[in-house]
Design a protein around this motif. Structure first.
Motif, mmCIF file in Angstrom:
data_model
loop_
_atom_site.group_PDB
_atom_site.id
_atom_site.type_symbol
_atom_site.label_atom_id
_atom_site.label_comp_id
_atom_site.label_asym_id
_atom_site.label_seq_id
_atom_site.Cartn_x
_atom_site.Cartn_y
_atom_site.Cartn_z
ATOM 1 N N MET A 1 -35.952 -19.218 6.304
ATOM 2 C CA MET A 1 -36.730 -18.624 5.219
ATOM 3 C C MET A 1 -35.912 -18.645 3.928
ATOM 4 O O MET A 1 -34.766 -18.197 3.908
ATOM 5 N N ILE A 2 -36.475 -19.180 2.863
ATOM 6 C CA ILE A 2 -35.800 -19.245 1.566
ATOM 7 C C ILE A 2 -36.204 -18.012 0.758
ATOM 8 O O ILE A 2 -37.370 -17.836 0.419
ATOM 9 N N ILE A 21 -46.049 -19.292 -4.569
ATOM 10 C CA ILE A 21 -44.846 -19.594 -3.794
ATOM 11 C C ILE A 21 -44.977 -19.097 -2.357
ATOM 12 O O ILE A 21 -44.582 -19.780 -1.400
ATOM 13 N N GLU A 22 -45.564 -17.930 -2.184
ATOM 14 C CA GLU A 22 -45.652 -17.358 -0.841
ATOM 15 C C GLU A 22 -46.770 -17.962 0.010
ATOM 16 O O GLU A 22 -46.963 -17.560 1.150
ATOM 17 N N THR A 23 -47.483 -18.955 -0.537
ATOM 18 C CA THR A 23 -48.406 -19.715 0.314
ATOM 19 C C THR A 23 -47.620 -20.627 1.251
ATOM 20 O O THR A 23 -48.171 -21.134 2.240
ATOM 21 N N GLN A 24 -46.344 -20.832 0.941
ATOM 22 C CA GLN A 24 -45.488 -21.691 1.769
ATOM 23 C C GLN A 24 -44.760 -20.836 2.809
ATOM 24 O O GLN A 24 -44.127 -19.829 2.463
ATOM 25 N N GLU A 110 -46.718 -28.522 -6.556
ATOM 26 C CA GLU A 110 -45.917 -29.364 -5.679
ATOM 27 C C GLU A 110 -44.508 -29.565 -6.233
ATOM 28 O O GLU A 110 -43.530 -29.607 -5.473
ATOM 29 N N GLU A 111 -44.406 -29.666 -7.568
ATOM 30 C CA GLU A 111 -43.085 -29.852 -8.166
ATOM 31 C C GLU A 111 -42.240 -28.588 -8.006
ATOM 32 O O GLU A 111 -41.034 -28.662 -7.742
ATOM 33 N N VAL A 112 -42.872 -27.423 -8.148
ATOM 34 C CA VAL A 112 -42.158 -26.158 -7.948
ATOM 35 C C VAL A 112 -41.656 -26.057 -6.507
ATOM 36 O O VAL A 112 -40.488 -25.717 -6.265
ATOM 37 N N PHE A 113 -42.517 -26.379 -5.550
ATOM 38 C CA PHE A 113 -42.117 -26.327 -4.136
ATOM 39 C C PHE A 113 -40.971 -27.297 -3.864
ATOM 40 O O PHE A 113 -40.001 -26.966 -3.171
ATOM 41 N N ILE A 116 -37.645 -25.967 -5.295
ATOM 42 C CA ILE A 116 -37.074 -24.880 -4.493
ATOM 43 C C ILE A 116 -36.429 -25.428 -3.223
ATOM 44 O O ILE A 116 -35.299 -25.070 -2.876
ATOM 45 N N ARG A 117 -37.122 -26.324 -2.536
ATOM 46 C CA ARG A 117 -36.586 -26.863 -1.283
ATOM 47 C C ARG A 117 -35.354 -27.739 -1.538
ATOM 48 O O ARG A 117 -34.406 -27.725 -0.756
#
Length: 216
Positions: A1-2, A21-24, A110-113, A116-117
């Motif tokens: 978990m990030i 963000i928390e949809t991921q 998608e770019e934000v996700f 972060i990853r």
């Protein structure tokens, strides 16, 4: 978990970003902050977070002063900077504080996700369009005015205000002339200083003259 902390002074945007963000399943927003002091206080509790997503243009908070305070206590904390300012000068100003990510606020989900990853995995992520292509012979770009040498983009309104500042108009006089509020003038003034990388009116005038940002 990030685990993430998000900082932005616009509560609607902040709540929306947190919800997205928390949809991921691999992301968790531990804390949201709306001011520079909020994030300093929170970091003082020594929280367990993996990434700080930070709006660099917070009200009543100088970005470089805030970042130096963050780095004083958390020198290794991965930071993804979030900004509406598209000029490359701010990017270079912030480099000395170290960052792992740099995103514009019009980035896709998608770019934000992906950012972060990537950062969580130990990498760096810069906005896909961070490198702006300025033509040497072009005076207007992306609905903004640029200089031939500095690569700084100013909106039409910012150019008007900078010109009046250089003509020794006060904020009140500029507001009256342009039919806007004094607070709006002051906000534009602050944004112009951030874009140009200066800290006061003298710096604004010197920069404007050096790079021919104003006429006459």
């Amino acid at each position: 978990m990030i685990k993430l902390c998000l900082v932005d002074d616009h509560e609607l945007l902040l709540r929306g970003l947190a919800a997205i963000i928390e949809t991921q399943r691999d992301f968790e927003v531990i804390k949201t902050c709306t001011s520079g002091q909020d994030i300093i206080d929170f970091l003082g509790t020594k929280p367990s977070i993996d990434i700080l997503v930070l709006d660099v243009n917070l009200p009543n908070s100088d970005p470089e002063d805030l970042l130096s305070k963050i780095r004083a206590t958390h020198p290794e904390l991965p930071v993804i900077y979030l900004t509406i300012l598209r000029g490359s000068r701010l990017f270079h100003r912030l480099q000395k504080f170290g960052f792992h990510g740099y995103l514009f606020k019009d980035a896709t989900y998608e770019e934000v996700f992906e950012a972060i990853r990537t950062v969580a995995g130990g990498g760096t992520y810069y906005a896909k369009n961070i490198e702006l292509d300025f033509s040497k012979d072009q005076s207007i770009h992306q609905n903004g005015y640029i200089t031939k040498n500095s690569g700084v983009i100013l909106s039409k309104r910012e150019k008007e205000i900078l010109t009046l500042i250089c003509q020794e108009y006060s904020s009140a006089q500029i507001a009256a002339k342009l039919f806007i509020s004094v607070s709006t003038v002051d906000t534009h003034r602050q944004n112009i200083m951030i874009k140009l990388g200066v800290s006061n009116t003298v710096g604004l005038v010197k920069y404007a003259i050096s790079y021919n940002l104003i006429e006459n």
